[in-house]
Every structure is written in C-alpha cells, then in structure tokens.
Write a protein that holds these residues in place. Structure first.
Motif, PDB file in Angstrom:
ATOM      1  N   GLY A  33      20.112  42.664  38.076  1.00  0.00           N
ATOM      2  CA  GLY A  33      18.810  43.355  38.385  1.00  0.00           C
ATOM      3  C   GLY A  33      18.970  43.505  40.188  1.00  0.00           C
ATOM      4  N   GLN A  35      16.483  41.083  41.480  1.00  0.00           N
ATOM      5  CA  GLN A  35      15.223  41.487  42.183  1.00  0.00           C
ATOM      6  C   GLN A  35      15.064  39.777  42.278  1.00  0.00           C
ATOM      7  OE1 GLN A  35      12.985  44.174  41.760  1.00  0.00           O
ATOM      8  NE2 GLN A  35      14.460  44.790  41.127  1.00  0.00           N
ATOM      9  N   SER A  36      16.052  39.009  42.300  1.00  0.00           N
ATOM     10  CA  SER A  36      16.409  37.360  42.898  1.00  0.00           C
ATOM     11  C   SER A  36      17.469  37.562  44.290  1.00  0.00           C
ATOM     12  CB  SER A  36      16.565  36.065  42.321  1.00  0.00           C
ATOM     13  OG  SER A  36      14.969  36.032  41.457  1.00  0.00           O
ATOM     14  N   LEU A  37      18.527  38.241  43.201  1.00  0.00           N
ATOM     15  CA  LEU A  37      19.726  38.351  44.955  1.00  0.00           C
ATOM     16  C   LEU A  37      18.968  39.391  46.089  1.00  0.00           C
ATOM     17  CD1 LEU A  37      21.913  37.155  45.236  1.00  0.00           C
ATOM     18  CD2 LEU A  37      23.483  38.514  44.094  1.00  0.00           C
ATOM     19  N   GLN A  77      14.018  42.441  31.814  1.00  0.00           N
ATOM     20  CA  GLN A  77      12.671  41.830  30.821  1.00  0.00           C
ATOM     21  C   GLN A  77      11.494  43.292  30.126  1.00  0.00           C
ATOM     22  OE1 GLN A  77      11.831  40.791  35.220  1.00  0.00           O
ATOM     23  NE2 GLN A  77      13.978  39.408  35.233  1.00  0.00           N
ATOM     24  N   HIS A  99       4.391  38.467  31.757  1.00  0.00           N
ATOM     25  CA  HIS A  99       3.713  37.635  33.167  1.00  0.00           C
ATOM     26  C   HIS A  99       4.630  37.499  34.513  1.00  0.00           C
ATOM     27  CE1 HIS A  99       1.204  36.247  30.752  1.00  0.00           C
ATOM     28  NE2 HIS A  99       0.249  35.993  31.019  1.00  0.00           N
ATOM     29  N   ASN A 102       6.021  42.543  38.087  1.00  0.00           N
ATOM     30  CA  ASN A 102       4.888  43.531  38.200  1.00  0.00           C
ATOM     31  C   ASN A 102       6.160  44.759  37.311  1.00  0.00           C
ATOM     32  OD1 ASN A 102       6.395  45.622  40.303  1.00  0.00           O
ATOM     33  ND2 ASN A 102       5.777  43.620  41.952  1.00  0.00           N
ATOM     34  N   VAL A 105       9.872  45.304  38.538  1.00  0.00           N
ATOM     35  CA  VAL A 105      10.443  44.315  39.078  1.00  0.00           C
ATOM     36  C   VAL A 105      11.322  43.506  37.317  1.00  0.00           C
ATOM     37  CG1 VAL A 105      10.901  41.706  38.500  1.00  0.00           C
ATOM     38  CG2 VAL A 105       9.484  42.800  41.200  1.00  0.00           C
ATOM     39  N   ARG A 108      14.283  46.193  35.892  1.00  0.00           N
ATOM     40  CA  ARG A 108      14.877  45.533  36.801  1.00  0.00           C
ATOM     41  C   ARG A 108      16.250  44.658  36.222  1.00  0.00           C
ATOM     42  NH1 ARG A 108      18.822  49.383  36.781  1.00  0.00           N
ATOM     43  NH2 ARG A 108      19.767  48.090  38.317  1.00  0.00           N
ATOM     44  N   THR A 110      16.536  40.888  34.676  1.00  0.00           N
ATOM     45  CA  THR A 110      17.381  41.063  33.427  1.00  0.00           C
ATOM     46  C   THR A 110      16.832  39.516  32.687  1.00  0.00           C
ATOM     47  OG1 THR A 110      19.701  40.013  34.296  1.00  0.00           O
ATOM     48  CG2 THR A 110      19.789  42.205  34.110  1.00  0.00           C
ATOM     49  N   ALA A 122       9.798  29.963  37.249  1.00  0.00           N
ATOM     50  CA  ALA A 122      10.455  31.108  35.855  1.00  0.00           C
ATOM     51  C   ALA A 122      10.280  31.125  34.553  1.00  0.00           C
ATOM     52  CB  ALA A 122      11.607  31.211  36.247  1.00  0.00           C
ATOM     53  N   ASP A 191       1.683  37.502  41.693  1.00  0.00           N
ATOM     54  CA  ASP A 191       2.853  36.250  41.951  1.00  0.00           C
ATOM     55  C   ASP A 191       3.320  35.726  41.070  1.00  0.00           C
ATOM     56  OD1 ASP A 191       1.643  36.968  44.684  1.00  0.00           O
ATOM     57  OD2 ASP A 191       0.371  35.404  44.668  1.00  0.00           O
TER      58      ASP A 191
HETATM   59  C1  LIG Z   1       7.719  40.893  43.585  1.00  0.00           C
HETATM   60  C2  LIG Z   1       8.513  40.372  42.927  1.00  0.00           C
HETATM   61  C3  LIG Z   1       7.576  39.551  41.736  1.00  0.00           C
HETATM   62  C4  LIG Z   1       8.982  38.257  41.113  1.00  0.00           C
HETATM   63  N1  LIG Z   1       8.645  37.638  40.350  1.00  0.00           N
HETATM   64  C5  LIG Z   1       8.890  36.644  39.402  1.00  0.00           C
HETATM   65  C6  LIG Z   1       7.687  36.460  38.837  1.00  0.00           C
HETATM   66  O1  LIG Z   1       6.303  36.126  38.735  1.00  0.00           O
HETATM   67  N2  LIG Z   1       8.170  35.671  37.672  1.00  0.00           N
HETATM   68  C7  LIG Z   1       9.961  34.856  37.456  1.00  0.00           C
HETATM   69  O2  LIG Z   1      10.430  34.392  36.667  1.00  0.00           O
HETATM   70  N3  LIG Z   1      10.690  36.203  38.466  1.00  0.00           N
HETATM   71  C8  LIG Z   1       9.803  36.894  39.296  1.00  0.00           C
HETATM   72  N4  LIG Z   1      10.613  37.219  40.104  1.00  0.00           N
HETATM   73  C9  LIG Z   1      12.397  37.735  40.553  1.00  0.00           C
HETATM   74  C10 LIG Z   1      12.489  38.191  38.791  1.00  0.00           C
HETATM   75  O3  LIG Z   1      12.219  37.618  37.415  1.00  0.00           O
HETATM   76  C11 LIG Z   1      14.425  38.132  38.685  1.00  0.00           C
HETATM   77  O4  LIG Z   1      14.525  39.652  38.373  1.00  0.00           O
HETATM   78  C12 LIG Z   1      15.224  37.634  38.177  1.00  0.00           C
HETATM   79  O5  LIG Z   1      14.717  36.394  38.986  1.00  0.00           O
HETATM   80  C13 LIG Z   1      16.440  37.812  38.203  1.00  0.00           C
HETATM   81  O6  LIG Z   1      17.264  38.305  37.541  1.00  0.00           O
HETATM   82  P1  LIG Z   1      18.008  39.538  37.714  1.00  0.00           P
HETATM   83  O7  LIG Z   1      18.361  40.081  37.065  1.00  0.00           O
HETATM   84  O8  LIG Z   1      16.785  40.800  39.393  1.00  0.00           O
HETATM   85  O9  LIG Z   1      19.140  38.859  38.821  1.00  0.00           O
HETATM   86  P2  LIG Z   1      19.974  38.937  39.956  1.00  0.00           P
HETATM   87  O10 LIG Z   1      18.868  38.945  41.064  1.00  0.00           O
HETATM   88  O11 LIG Z   1      21.064  40.263  40.472  1.00  0.00           O
HETATM   89  O12 LIG Z   1      20.761  37.911  40.155  1.00  0.00           O
HETATM   90  C14 LIG Z   1      19.644  36.790  39.873  1.00  0.00           C
HETATM   91  C15 LIG Z   1      21.204  35.258  40.490  1.00  0.00           C
HETATM   92  O13 LIG Z   1      21.443  35.440  38.877  1.00  0.00           O
HETATM   93  C16 LIG Z   1      23.007  35.495  39.241  1.00  0.00           C
HETATM   94  N5  LIG Z   1      23.527  35.765  38.144  1.00  0.00           N
HETATM   95  C17 LIG Z   1      22.787  37.112  37.516  1.00  0.00           C
HETATM   96  N6  LIG Z   1      22.904  37.071  36.590  1.00  0.00           N
HETATM   97  C18 LIG Z   1      23.207  36.638  36.248  1.00  0.00           C
HETATM   98  C19 LIG Z   1      24.451  36.320  34.647  1.00  0.00           C
HETATM   99  N7  LIG Z   1      24.521  37.051  33.736  1.00  0.00           N
HETATM  100  N8  LIG Z   1      25.358  35.188  34.651  1.00  0.00           N
HETATM  101  C20 LIG Z   1      25.588  34.733  35.329  1.00  0.00           C
HETATM  102  N9  LIG Z   1      24.296  34.836  36.915  1.00  0.00           N
HETATM  103  C21 LIG Z   1      23.592  35.933  36.650  1.00  0.00           C
HETATM  104  C22 LIG Z   1      22.707  36.039  40.020  1.00  0.00           C
HETATM  105  O14 LIG Z   1      24.916  35.830  40.926  1.00  0.00           O
HETATM  106  C23 LIG Z   1      21.862  35.120  40.911  1.00  0.00           C
HETATM  107  O15 LIG Z   1      23.006  34.354  41.587  1.00  0.00           O
HETATM  108  C24 LIG Z   1       9.989  38.518  41.003  1.00  0.00           C
HETATM  109  C25 LIG Z   1      10.889  39.456  41.902  1.00  0.00           C
HETATM  110  C26 LIG Z   1      10.024  39.768  42.576  1.00  0.00           C
HETATM  111  C27 LIG Z   1      11.221  41.274  43.408  1.00  0.00           C
END
Ligand SMILES: Cc1cc2nc3c(=O)[nH]c(=O)nc-3n(C[C@H](O)[C@H](O)[C@H](O)COP(=O)(O)OP(=O)(O)OC[C@H]3O[C@@H](n4cnc5c(N)ncnc54)[C@H](O)[C@@H]3O)c2cc1C
Length: 295
Positions: A33, A35-37, A77, A99, A102, A105, A108, A110, A122, A191
């Motif tokens: 997604g 959203q963290s990377l 999510q 929770h 927003n 986030v 996108r 996952t 988390a 947050d």
């Molecule tokens: C404004 C904002 C607010 C947020 N608030 C919160 C919150 O309140 N609580 C919360 O928990 N999170 C929060 N997040 C983070 C969000 O939940 C992310 O979606 C989540 O942490 C990562 O999921 P992703 O699919 O976006 O992963 P990505 O950002 O694409 O990847 C994250 C990491 O996981 C690895 N990865 C991804 N998928 C896999 C897979 N299938 N197997 C192995 N490795 C993998 C990637 O290599 C990377 O290291 C927030 C993010 C933002 C931008």
C-alpha cells in the motif's frame, strides 16, 4: 522531501516477488500500500534502489474456511473494515482497523503491509496477537506458517527473512461465548495510538465464569506484545466482576515497562494500560455475556 532514485519492478505473483528479492538482495524492498514505506522513502529513512511492487498479484478478499477466516495479505485495510465476513467472524479485527489513520490511509494500506512493517503501535498487530492469528509466509524454501505471537521481534523488525513475503493472515473465528473489545488513546483523531489494548474473553456456556482471557498491547514496548497470561490468570474461573477486572488490569499494567518519548512518559503509558485495560476487559466480558445469553 524527495525520495532517493529507485527503479520499480511490478510483479504479478509472489513467486516473482521472491525471485526479485533474491536477485536484488538488500537493494530491494517490497511495496504494497505504500502508506508506511512511502513516507520512509520521502524522508530517506529507506533508500532501496529497487522497489518490488506486489499490487498486481491481486487484492483478493476475506473468505471463510471452516473455523478460520482467511485474509489475503494484499487486502486493503478499508476492505477489512467494511467486510461483512470480518464483522461476523472476527469483529475485533474490523474494529481495530477502523482506528488506523484515516480513510485515505486505509484505502491503500494492506493488512500484510501493516503486519510486515511491525510498528509497535499498530492496531492490526493487536488484533492478530489477541486473536492468536497465523501468518502464511512464502519464501525461497516454500511456505511456513508463523503464529502472530512469534512474529514481532523488535522495533520495525519481524521474523521475516529478507526474501520472504506475507501472503495471508488466518484468524480463528470467534467462538460462541466469546466477547472482545479494543480501546486506544490517541492525542488527536487519526494519530497513531499512544497506547492500545485488544482483549478477548470467553465465558463458560452458562455464562457464569470466565473460561479464558487474552489481551494484546500496543505502545508499551519496542513491538506489539501479547498481554502476559500470568497477569490475567486470576480472571480465569472468576465471575468477571468489576473488582476482578480492575485487579487484572492493574496486574497487566504491572507487567509492562514502557519507555518515555515525545508523546508520553513511560509512567503515563503504564497508567493507560490499567485504565484502557479495565475498559477493554469489562467490555469483552459484557459482550461475552451478551453472546451467551443471546445464544
Ligand atoms: C497519515 C498516516 C497515518 C497512519 N496511521 C496509522 C495508525 O494509526 N495505525 C497503524 O497501524 N498504521 C498507521 N499508518 C500506517 C498504515 O497502516 C500502513 O498502511 C501500514 O503500516 C503498512 O501497510 P502498507 O500496505 O501501506 O505497506 P507498505 O508501506 O507498502 O510497506 C510497509 C513495509 O512492509 C513491507 N511489506 C509490505 N507488504 C508486505 C508483504 N506482503 N510481505 C512482506 N513485506 C511486506 C514493505 O517492504 C515495507 O517494509 C499510517 C500511515 C499514514 C501515512
């Protein structure tokens, strides 16, 4: 904030993703997604030269397989939060996901990405720990199934090997007589949590006594953690009265030793464990009682 340059490789299968991770080694990073990377790239906290995009593998959808709810790693999510199957069979998961940040986030982000990222605050990790979920992991040596309770190692670090991927998360479905709850404290809406707690309580079939209890905590250590069973043991066999619940929440707080940071002191976090723990355990008992009486 400009990312360091990188190449992008879009794969259509987890096998191709694993091969790419093997080929590019430490220079490669999976993106789901983003959203963290994404923020980590923008801040140059991560500087991979190759991003392996797994989104074309396909999102999939939660499905029921006997007494297990299977959630593909790429499930957004938002899909988890809105899934009727999740609401019926793993309501704690759906509630926790709502929770997260927003809606942008959650649109996108996952479930697999959240767990693989391993943020100590988390919400999805809390649900996975409290519900004793299993993560299906694929790597060069094939498939292995890792209990969530053995998955998180330390800050943003899990047991995943460099070329391994999370492909699915399996949640045991709620049992009759089981109740759940989730509470968190955030400084502002959307947050990250300062402290969060997920709890499950199962009552005897007549609703008289607590048969089992579990909890998971976020924001109290370098990783999401299971509440120490010995702290909750006194609740088992009890009626789950407010006094007994308060004692268990106090005992749970006593087992934590959170550090201080810019968001909160360790002492405040520990106090939150007690306060939120009391609310969560109380609500889980009440839901379990409702489930038993309504059955
Ligand atoms: C404004 C904002 C607010 C947020 N608030 C919160 C919150 O309140 N609580 C919360 O928990 N999170 C929060 N997040 C983070 C969000 O939940 C992310 O979606 C989540 O942490 C990562 O999921 P992703 O699919 O976006 O992963 P990505 O950002 O694409 O990847 C994250 C990491 O996981 C690895 N990865 C991804 N998928 C896999 C897979 N299938 N197997 C192995 N490795 C993998 C990637 O290599 C990377 O290291 C927030 C993010 C933002 C931008």
């Amino acid at each position: 904030m400009v990312c360091a340059p990188f190449d992008l490789l879009r794969v259509t299968s987890y096998g191709d993703g694993i091969r790419a991770l093997l080929e590019y080694g430490e220079d490669a990073k999976i993106i789901a997604g983003g959203q963290s990377l994404g923020p980590m790239l923008a801040l140059r906290l991560a500087r991979p030269s190759m991003l392996v995009d797994i989104n074309d593998v396909g999102e999939g959808a939660p499905s029921l397989d006997g007494d297990v709810l299977r959630v593909p790693a790429l499930t957004r999510q938002r899909t988890v939060a809105e899934s009727p199957l999740v609401a019926e069979y793993a309501p704690l998961l759906g509630h926790c996901v709502r929770h997260i940040g927003n809606v942008r986030v959650r649109n996108r982000g996952t479930i697999g990405g959240s767990l693989a990222h391993g943020d100590p605050t988390a919400e999805i990790a809390c649900a996975a720990l409290a519900l004793d979920a299993r993560l299906v992991v694929h790597g060069p040596d094939g498939e292995r199934v890792v209990p969530a309770r053995e998955f998180f190692v330390s800050y943003l670090t899990t047991v995943l090997e460099p070329a391994e991927l999370v492909v699915e998360v399996r949640f045991p479905v709620m049992r009759p007589g089981q109740g759940w709850s989730f509470h968190e404290m955030t400084r502002r809406v959307s947050d990250f949590a300062v402290v969060a707690i997920a709890a499950t309580v199962e009552l005897d079939p007549d609703g008289g006594a607590v048969r089992s209890v579990d909890a998971a905590l976020a924001g109290v250590a370098d990783r999401p953690v299971r509440g120490r069973p010995e702290a909750l043991a006194a609740l088992v066999g009890s009626a789950g009265s407010p006094t007994e619940i308060a004692a268990a929440a106090g005992a749970l707080a006593e087992t934590t030793d959170p550090g201080s940071d810019v968001h909160a002191s360790g002492a405040y976090r520990r106090r939150l464990v007690e306060v939120l723990g009391r609310r969560a355990l109380g609500e889980a008992v009440a839901r379990a009682r409702q489930a038993v009486l309504g059955a």
